[in-house]
Design a protein around this motif. Structure first.
Motif, PDB file in Angstrom:
ATOM      1  N   ASP A   1      43.322  53.600  41.316  1.00 55.04           N
ATOM      2  CA  ASP A   1      42.038  53.280  40.707  1.00 55.04           C
ATOM      3  C   ASP A   1      42.173  52.788  39.273  1.00 55.04           C
ATOM      4  O   ASP A   1      41.309  52.084  38.785  1.00 55.04           O
ATOM      5  CB  ASP A   1      41.126  54.504  40.736  1.00 55.04           C
ATOM      6  CG  ASP A   1      40.659  54.831  42.143  1.00 55.04           C
ATOM      7  OD1 ASP A   1      40.717  53.940  43.008  1.00 55.04           O
ATOM      8  OD2 ASP A   1      40.235  55.974  42.362  1.00 55.04           O
TER       9      ASP A   1
ATOM     10  N   HIS B   1      38.092  48.008  40.980  1.00 57.93           N
ATOM     11  CA  HIS B   1      37.051  47.332  41.751  1.00 57.93           C
ATOM     12  C   HIS B   1      37.603  46.607  42.965  1.00 57.93           C
ATOM     13  O   HIS B   1      36.862  45.918  43.664  1.00 57.93           O
ATOM     14  CB  HIS B   1      36.309  46.325  40.864  1.00 57.93           C
ATOM     15  CG  HIS B   1      35.744  46.935  39.627  1.00 57.93           C
ATOM     16  ND1 HIS B   1      34.635  47.737  39.639  1.00 57.93           N
ATOM     17  CD2 HIS B   1      36.167  46.900  38.343  1.00 57.93           C
ATOM     18  CE1 HIS B   1      34.382  48.154  38.416  1.00 57.93           C
ATOM     19  NE2 HIS B   1      35.305  47.662  37.614  1.00 57.93           N
TER      20      HIS B   1
ATOM     21  N   GLN C   1      39.063  40.523  43.526  1.00 63.64           N
ATOM     22  CA  GLN C   1      37.909  39.663  43.762  1.00 63.64           C
ATOM     23  C   GLN C   1      38.391  38.302  44.265  1.00 63.64           C
ATOM     24  O   GLN C   1      38.968  37.550  43.515  1.00 63.64           O
ATOM     25  CB  GLN C   1      37.120  39.472  42.456  1.00 63.64           C
ATOM     26  CG  GLN C   1      36.735  40.757  41.752  1.00 63.64           C
ATOM     27  CD  GLN C   1      35.684  41.539  42.501  1.00 63.64           C
ATOM     28  OE1 GLN C   1      34.656  40.990  42.886  1.00 63.64           O
ATOM     29  NE2 GLN C   1      35.940  42.804  42.744  1.00 63.64           N
TER      30      GLN C   1
ATOM     31  N   ARG D   1      45.038  49.512  32.528  1.00 67.74           N
ATOM     32  CA  ARG D   1      44.003  48.557  32.952  1.00 67.74           C
ATOM     33  C   ARG D   1      43.864  47.433  31.932  1.00 67.74           C
ATOM     34  O   ARG D   1      43.701  46.275  32.298  1.00 67.74           O
ATOM     35  CB  ARG D   1      42.667  49.269  33.173  1.00 67.74           C
ATOM     36  CG  ARG D   1      41.544  48.354  33.611  1.00 67.74           C
ATOM     37  CD  ARG D   1      41.798  47.712  34.959  1.00 67.74           C
ATOM     38  NE  ARG D   1      40.680  46.841  35.327  1.00 67.74           N
ATOM     39  CZ  ARG D   1      40.716  45.938  36.264  1.00 67.74           C
ATOM     40  NH1 ARG D   1      41.810  45.781  36.979  1.00 67.74           N
ATOM     41  NH2 ARG D   1      39.680  45.191  36.537  1.00 67.74           N
TER      42      ARG D   1
ATOM     43  N   ASP E   1      34.668  49.244  33.048  1.00 62.79           N
ATOM     44  CA  ASP E   1      33.893  49.360  34.279  1.00 62.79           C
ATOM     45  C   ASP E   1      33.498  48.007  34.869  1.00 62.79           C
ATOM     46  O   ASP E   1      32.749  47.955  35.833  1.00 62.79           O
ATOM     47  CB  ASP E   1      32.635  50.203  34.017  1.00 62.79           C
ATOM     48  CG  ASP E   1      32.980  51.593  33.512  1.00 62.79           C
ATOM     49  OD1 ASP E   1      33.944  52.186  34.049  1.00 62.79           O
ATOM     50  OD2 ASP E   1      32.319  52.069  32.583  1.00 62.79           O
TER      51      ASP E   1
ATOM     52  N   PRO F   1      34.369  44.144  36.586  1.00 62.67           N
ATOM     53  CA  PRO F   1      35.411  43.402  37.302  1.00 62.67           C
ATOM     54  C   PRO F   1      36.276  42.658  36.273  1.00 62.67           C
ATOM     55  O   PRO F   1      35.783  42.237  35.223  1.00 62.67           O
ATOM     56  CB  PRO F   1      34.621  42.428  38.171  1.00 62.67           C
ATOM     57  CG  PRO F   1      33.276  43.063  38.331  1.00 62.67           C
ATOM     58  CD  PRO F   1      33.031  43.794  37.048  1.00 62.67           C
TER      59      PRO F   1
END
Length: 191
Positions: free
Chosen positions: A47, A52, A55, A86, A155, A157
Motif C-alpha cells: 500500500d 491506488h 492507473q 511513495r 492520498d 493518484p
C-alpha cells in the motif's frame, strides 16, 4: 444450449469487446510515447508504494548505468528530504516521463522552451539555474519541495500529484510509469 450458460458466454464476450475498445487507444498511445516497451511486471507492491493501484496501461524501459545512477540519486535526495518511499515513486515516475531518467541538457530545436534535467524544469519558471536543475540532487529536492506544497499528495493518484507540481501539457502521461517506478524504489530503497 442452456440459457444461463449462453447469457454468461455472451456477457463475457461483451466485456472482452468493451475492454478492448476502451483499452485499445490507451495502450496504443502508451506505446507511442516510449521507445522501449516491455511487458509490465506483475509485481504487487504494498500500500505504501502503489496505494491506488496503477492507473491505465503501463510502460517500461530498460535502464542503462546513467539512468540507474539517477534513480539512486532521486532515492537519496528523497531520504535526505525526510520523505518516504511513495514520494520516491512519484519522483521517479515523473522523471521517467519527463526525461526517461536522463539528465538532459538543452536539446536545441527539440527543447521545450528552456526545460532541462531529469524533471525538465525551467530556469525561466523559477526552478533554479541551469547548473542547479541539471544536478540530480538539486532537481529532485526542488521537485519534492513542490510536492510537499500539494495538500494531500499522499492520498492522490500519482499522476495528479505529479501534474500539480509539474503543470505538464500532458497530465495523464505520468501514470504509465507507476509500476516501473515502484519496482525501482523496491529494488533500491534499502541499498
Amino acid at each position: 444450449m442452456n440459457t444461463i450458460l449462453r447469457k454468461s458466454i455472451l456477457g463475457v464476450a461483451g466485456l472482452a469487446f468493451t475492454g478492448g475498445v476502451f483499452a485499445g487507444p490507451v495502450a496504443a498511445h502508451a506505446a507511442e510515447t516510449t521507445t522501449h516497451v516491455k511487458p509490465v511486471s506483475v509485481t504487487v507492491q504494498g500500500d505504501t508504494l502503489i496505494p491506488h493501484g496503477v492507473q491505465g496501461a503501463q510502460s517500461r524501459i530498460d535502464l542503462n548505468d546513467e539512468q540507474t545512477k539517477n534513480v539512486k540519486a532521486i532515492i537519496a535526495a528523497t531520504k535526505k528530504a525526510g520523505m518516504d518511499e511513495r514520494a520516491a515513486v512519484v519522483s521517479i515516475a515523473t522523471a521517467l516521463q519527463e526525461s526517461k531518467l536522463e539528465n538532459l541538457g538543452h536539446l536545441g530545436d527539440r527543447n521545450d522552451h528552456d526545460s532541462q534535467g531529469l524533471f525538465q524544469q525551467r530556469p525561466s519558471s523559477g526552478w533554479g539555474t541551469v547548473e542547479q536543475i541539471t544536478d540530480p540532487e538539486y532537481s529532485t529536492t526542488a521537485f519534492l519541495k513542490g510536492l510537499k506544497q500539494v495538500d494531500g499528495w499522499q492520498d492522490m493518484p500519482l499522476t495528479k500529484a505529479a501534474q500539480t507540481v509539474q503543470v505538464s501539457a500532458y497530465p495523464d502521461h505520468y501514470a504509465q510509469w507507476e509500476q516501473q517506478a515502484a519496482d525501482l524504489v523496491a529494488q533500491h530503497w534499502n541499498k
